[in-house]
Design a protein around this motif. Structure first.
Motif, PDB file in Angstrom:
ATOM      1  N   ILE A 239      90.084 147.028  17.818  1.00  0.00           N
ATOM      2  CA  ILE A 239      90.940 146.308  16.879  1.00  0.00           C
ATOM      3  C   ILE A 239      90.727 144.819  17.107  1.00  0.00           C
ATOM      4  O   ILE A 239      90.764 144.347  18.247  1.00  0.00           O
ATOM      5  CB  ILE A 239      92.418 146.684  17.075  1.00  0.00           C
ATOM      6  CG1 ILE A 239      92.626 148.162  16.696  1.00  0.00           C
ATOM      7  CG2 ILE A 239      93.321 145.784  16.239  1.00  0.00           C
ATOM      8  CD1 ILE A 239      94.013 148.676  17.010  1.00  0.00           C
ATOM      9  N   ASN A 240      90.505 144.109  16.008  1.00  0.00           N
ATOM     10  CA  ASN A 240      90.272 142.672  16.123  1.00  0.00           C
ATOM     11  C   ASN A 240      90.523 142.014  14.785  1.00  0.00           C
ATOM     12  O   ASN A 240      90.964 142.658  13.824  1.00  0.00           O
ATOM     13  CB  ASN A 240      88.849 142.396  16.623  1.00  0.00           C
ATOM     14  CG  ASN A 240      88.765 141.144  17.481  1.00  0.00           C
ATOM     15  OD1 ASN A 240      89.026 140.044  17.015  1.00  0.00           O
ATOM     16  ND2 ASN A 240      88.407 141.325  18.747  1.00  0.00           N
ATOM     17  N   SER A 241      90.221 140.731  14.725  1.00  0.00           N
ATOM     18  CA  SER A 241      90.434 139.940  13.518  1.00  0.00           C
ATOM     19  C   SER A 241      89.650 140.503  12.340  1.00  0.00           C
ATOM     20  O   SER A 241      88.475 140.855  12.470  1.00  0.00           O
ATOM     21  CB  SER A 241      89.997 138.498  13.775  1.00  0.00           C
ATOM     22  OG  SER A 241      89.838 137.792  12.567  1.00  0.00           O
ATOM     23  N   SER A 242      90.293 140.559  11.186  1.00  0.00           N
ATOM     24  CA  SER A 242      89.590 140.982   9.975  1.00  0.00           C
ATOM     25  C   SER A 242      88.444 140.047   9.643  1.00  0.00           C
ATOM     26  O   SER A 242      87.444 140.447   9.043  1.00  0.00           O
ATOM     27  CB  SER A 242      90.564 141.048   8.791  1.00  0.00           C
ATOM     28  OG  SER A 242      91.585 141.985   9.041  1.00  0.00           O
ATOM     29  N   GLY A 243      88.568 138.774  10.051  1.00  0.00           N
ATOM     30  CA  GLY A 243      87.516 137.806   9.787  1.00  0.00           C
ATOM     31  C   GLY A 243      86.219 138.132  10.484  1.00  0.00           C
ATOM     32  O   GLY A 243      85.142 137.750  10.021  1.00  0.00           O
ATOM     33  N   VAL A 244      86.278 138.848  11.618  1.00  0.00           N
ATOM     34  CA  VAL A 244      85.064 139.233  12.339  1.00  0.00           C
ATOM     35  C   VAL A 244      84.177 140.094  11.457  1.00  0.00           C
ATOM     36  O   VAL A 244      82.951 139.924  11.415  1.00  0.00           O
ATOM     37  CB  VAL A 244      85.412 139.970  13.645  1.00  0.00           C
ATOM     38  CG1 VAL A 244      84.157 140.546  14.294  1.00  0.00           C
ATOM     39  CG2 VAL A 244      86.120 139.039  14.612  1.00  0.00           C
ATOM     40  N   ALA A 245      84.775 141.027  10.731  1.00  0.00           N
ATOM     41  CA  ALA A 245      84.000 141.911   9.856  1.00  0.00           C
ATOM     42  C   ALA A 245      83.405 141.136   8.687  1.00  0.00           C
ATOM     43  O   ALA A 245      82.244 141.331   8.311  1.00  0.00           O
ATOM     44  CB  ALA A 245      84.873 143.042   9.339  1.00  0.00           C
ATOM     45  N   LEU A 290      87.621 122.890   7.614  1.00  0.00           N
ATOM     46  CA  LEU A 290      86.864 124.135   7.653  1.00  0.00           C
ATOM     47  C   LEU A 290      87.776 125.360   7.554  1.00  0.00           C
ATOM     48  O   LEU A 290      87.412 126.366   6.942  1.00  0.00           O
ATOM     49  CB  LEU A 290      86.026 124.198   8.934  1.00  0.00           C
ATOM     50  CG  LEU A 290      84.859 123.217   9.015  1.00  0.00           C
ATOM     51  CD1 LEU A 290      84.216 123.264  10.394  1.00  0.00           C
ATOM     52  CD2 LEU A 290      83.816 123.524   7.940  1.00  0.00           C
ATOM     53  N   ALA A 291      88.951 125.278   8.170  1.00  0.00           N
ATOM     54  CA  ALA A 291      89.903 126.394   8.080  1.00  0.00           C
ATOM     55  C   ALA A 291      90.310 126.629   6.629  1.00  0.00           C
ATOM     56  O   ALA A 291      90.407 127.776   6.169  1.00  0.00           O
ATOM     57  CB  ALA A 291      91.129 126.113   8.936  1.00  0.00           C
ATOM     58  N   ARG A 292      90.539 125.543   5.878  1.00  0.00           N
ATOM     59  CA  ARG A 292      90.891 125.691   4.469  1.00  0.00           C
ATOM     60  C   ARG A 292      89.712 126.230   3.665  1.00  0.00           C
ATOM     61  O   ARG A 292      89.874 127.094   2.793  1.00  0.00           O
ATOM     62  CB  ARG A 292      91.363 124.353   3.899  1.00  0.00           C
ATOM     63  CG  ARG A 292      92.734 123.908   4.406  1.00  0.00           C
ATOM     64  CD  ARG A 292      93.263 122.742   3.598  1.00  0.00           C
ATOM     65  NE  ARG A 292      92.455 121.540   3.799  1.00  0.00           N
ATOM     66  CZ  ARG A 292      92.697 120.625   4.726  1.00  0.00           C
ATOM     67  NH1 ARG A 292      93.718 120.787   5.557  1.00  0.00           N
ATOM     68  NH2 ARG A 292      91.943 119.546   4.837  1.00  0.00           N
ATOM     69  N   GLU A 293      88.519 125.725   3.957  1.00  0.00           N
ATOM     70  CA  GLU A 293      87.341 126.159   3.209  1.00  0.00           C
ATOM     71  C   GLU A 293      87.012 127.632   3.442  1.00  0.00           C
ATOM     72  O   GLU A 293      86.435 128.283   2.573  1.00  0.00           O
ATOM     73  CB  GLU A 293      86.135 125.294   3.589  1.00  0.00           C
ATOM     74  CG  GLU A 293      86.231 123.858   3.119  1.00  0.00           C
ATOM     75  CD  GLU A 293      85.041 123.016   3.564  1.00  0.00           C
ATOM     76  OE1 GLU A 293      84.164 123.561   4.263  1.00  0.00           O
ATOM     77  OE2 GLU A 293      85.001 121.815   3.219  1.00  0.00           O
ATOM     78  N   HIS A 294      87.359 128.142   4.607  1.00  0.00           N
ATOM     79  CA  HIS A 294      87.077 129.537   4.939  1.00  0.00           C
ATOM     80  C   HIS A 294      88.321 130.413   4.815  1.00  0.00           C
ATOM     81  O   HIS A 294      88.377 131.507   5.375  1.00  0.00           O
ATOM     82  CB  HIS A 294      86.510 129.642   6.360  1.00  0.00           C
ATOM     83  CG  HIS A 294      85.139 129.056   6.511  1.00  0.00           C
ATOM     84  ND1 HIS A 294      84.909 127.704   6.567  1.00  0.00           N
ATOM     85  CD2 HIS A 294      83.922 129.640   6.606  1.00  0.00           C
ATOM     86  CE1 HIS A 294      83.619 127.475   6.689  1.00  0.00           C
ATOM     87  NE2 HIS A 294      82.999 128.623   6.722  1.00  0.00           N
ATOM     88  N   ALA A 295      89.307 129.943   4.053  1.00  0.00           N
ATOM     89  CA  ALA A 295      90.578 130.665   3.945  1.00  0.00           C
ATOM     90  C   ALA A 295      90.406 132.085   3.426  1.00  0.00           C
ATOM     91  O   ALA A 295      91.180 132.978   3.769  1.00  0.00           O
ATOM     92  CB  ALA A 295      91.541 129.887   3.048  1.00  0.00           C
TER      93      ALA A 295
END
Length: 303
Positions: A239-245, A290-295
């Motif tokens: 189980i981990n961050s959805s962003g990893v996938a 970058l956090a906003r751009e990769h939201a």
């Protein structure tokens, strides 16, 4: 106490060895030992614990190390600012990223800082959040992205976004074509997760306990690449961050957890009481952008 004494002491602690530090500093080991002993005499307390395995700082040594790091970094920033007057943000900045966040933001951060702020020298540390928190407390980092939502003593916490967790692997459980997976379906599924003090592990254990679902952790692994390799081999889930996938170069089976949805706040954390350099301000602005751009990779980026 002179600045060179602080440099000597920081190098010894970083290397964990007087012999290694003496080689790095180009100072003889007997001379280095004498300098450290003189510091201990002047301060009236032992600074190092010496053993056959090397050296470690005492409690007093840890305090000295933390302050020495700050002093030396500020001196480095001062020299860079004066030498590059009128050249924009210049100097070093040390940033810590958890492995799951680094998989998304590390490369864009390096590239964007080089493009927009060529005078900034980025030092990037990638590790699990527990170690990054230690580096931040010891003055090794100017800032770190950590999984926390409230301020801690000496640390300011500014939320960047909230991310949802996904289960990776477990192809025999539920519908592999679905975007979500009910947490109850994971009862007894062999899992690989970070060790028990890790924040992610604590969050997962709490979610399973509150849902009354049996969590079966077969191996503690503090390496995201190793965990994902085992998941791809088909014997385990994690189980981990959805962003990893979503950021993975090689597709991997991942489904967002539901019933309950498991979330965590991702924040930019910085030491309080220390003036930020121009380089640190540039890095902070870039990280937020970058956090906003990769939201889209996460649920929502904060302003």
């Amino acid at each position: 106490m002179e600045l060179r004494h602080l440099r000597y002491f920081v190098s010894v602690v970083d290397m964990g060895s007087l012999s290694k530090a003496s080689a790095l500093l180009l100072v003889s080991q007997p001379s280095l030992s004498q300098q450290i002993a003189a510091m201990e005499y002047d301060l009236g307390v032992p600074l190092l614990l010496r053993s056959a395995a090397g050296v470690k700082p005492t409690d007093a040594g840890t305090k000295l190390y933390r302050h020495a790091r700050i002093v030396l970094r500020q001196l480095q920033e001062l020299e860079a600012d004066i030498a590059n007057e009128g050249s924009g943000a210049v100097g070093p900045v040390a940033v810590g990223l958890p492995t799951s966040i680094a998989s998304v933001l590390a490369v864009p951060l390096v590239e964007r800082l080089r493009k927009d702020h060529p005078g900034v020298k980025l030092q990037l540390f990638e590790s699990f959040s527990g170690y990054l928190n230690e580096l931040l407390a010891n003055g090794r980092l100017d800032m770190a992205i950590l999984f926390r939502s409230s301020d801690a003593p000496g640390i300011s916490v500014r939320p960047l976004f909230t991310e949802e967790l996904s289960v990776f692997g477990a192809p025999d459980i539920g519908d592999i074509n679905a975007a979500t997976c009910d947490l109850a379906l994971l009862a007894g599924v062999p899992m690989v997760l970070p060790e028990r003090t890790n924040g992610l592990r604590v969050l997962v254990e709490r979610a399973f306990s509150e849902a009354g679902v049996a969590l079966n952790v077969t191996c503690d692994i503090d390496s995201l690449p190793v965990m994902m390799k085992l998941v791809r081999n088909g014997d385990f889930a994690t189980i981990n961050s959805s962003g990893v996938a979503r950021a993975a170069e090689i597709p991997i089976l991942a489904r967002r957890l539901i019933n309950p949805v498991v979330k965590r706040t991702v924040s930019l954390c910085q030491p309080t009481g220390i003036p930020q350099s121009a380089a640190a301000l540039a890095a902070e602005e870039t990280i937020r952008t970058l956090a906003r751009e990769h939201a889209a990779i996460w649920d929502k980026a904060s302003d």
